[in-house]
Design an enzyme around this catalytic site. Sequence first.
Site, PDB file in Angstrom:
ATOM      1  N   HIS A 194       3.105 -51.190  23.624  1.00 29.69           N
ATOM      2  CA  HIS A 194       2.684 -52.186  24.619  1.00 29.69           C
ATOM      3  C   HIS A 194       1.536 -53.035  24.064  1.00 29.69           C
ATOM      4  O   HIS A 194       1.581 -54.272  24.118  1.00 29.69           O
ATOM      5  CB  HIS A 194       2.248 -51.461  25.903  1.00 29.69           C
ATOM      6  N   GLU A 195       0.543 -52.373  23.499  1.00 28.62           N
ATOM      7  CA  GLU A 195      -0.631 -53.096  23.004  1.00 28.62           C
ATOM      8  C   GLU A 195      -0.317 -53.892  21.735  1.00 28.62           C
ATOM      9  O   GLU A 195      -0.904 -54.951  21.503  1.00 28.62           O
ATOM     10  CB  GLU A 195      -1.807 -52.143  22.801  1.00 28.62           C
ATOM     11  N   HIS A 250       0.857 -57.223  22.775  1.00 29.24           N
ATOM     12  CA  HIS A 250      -0.279 -58.107  23.059  1.00 29.24           C
ATOM     13  C   HIS A 250      -0.879 -58.648  21.761  1.00 29.24           C
ATOM     14  O   HIS A 250      -1.207 -59.839  21.678  1.00 29.24           O
ATOM     15  CB  HIS A 250      -1.363 -57.374  23.840  1.00 29.24           C
TER      16      HIS A 250
END
Length: 193
Positions: free
Chosen positions: A95-96, A99
């Site tokens: 997920h990160e 980003h």
Amino acid sequence: MADEPTPEPGTSTSAVNGGKTVNECQDMIRRSLRTPMVKFLLEHLEKSGCGIGDGFIKAVHCEKKIAGGYTRGGGIMVCSNHMNMQDEVNQVVIHELIHAFDDCRAANLNWANCAHHACSEIRAGHLSGDCHYKREFLRGFMKIRGHEQDCVRRRVMKSVTANPYCSEAAAKDAMEAVWDVCYNDTQPFDRAP
């Protein structure tokens, strides 16, 4: 027997609420770096001119009830005291990394802009597998149809409303305004995994 590494100032080596210690979580992060999805994302960050160095992804003890986070210039943190299983660490890292990829490819990405933040959260929620039906079922959310988009919307709102620049109304308006473009943007994947 080797000495235990000394924790960084401001970190804790004790687990809370059944979570992992910083050292245990750091080992889990190392295992995560060998998974196909993480390797794929790291490769695409490198190809985009944003290779990461040692220490970019680190385990930390978090006071807030969050799984992790990404900050420009600071890298990715995984909250060890909120992690219990390898799969949880893998999900946070994936997920990160999405980003980080968004931050790399968009020269003008402004995390204080609710629409920019919402777009990256939509992409991370959709592409990371955060909203896979099995994860949703384990969280106590289950519908036969439409669960994935409902989950992404719920998680985008949770994250964007935590941004001090985004009220709940601003977060909802931003999410709705960018939804179609961002949900359908699957880069660096050919399609949503």
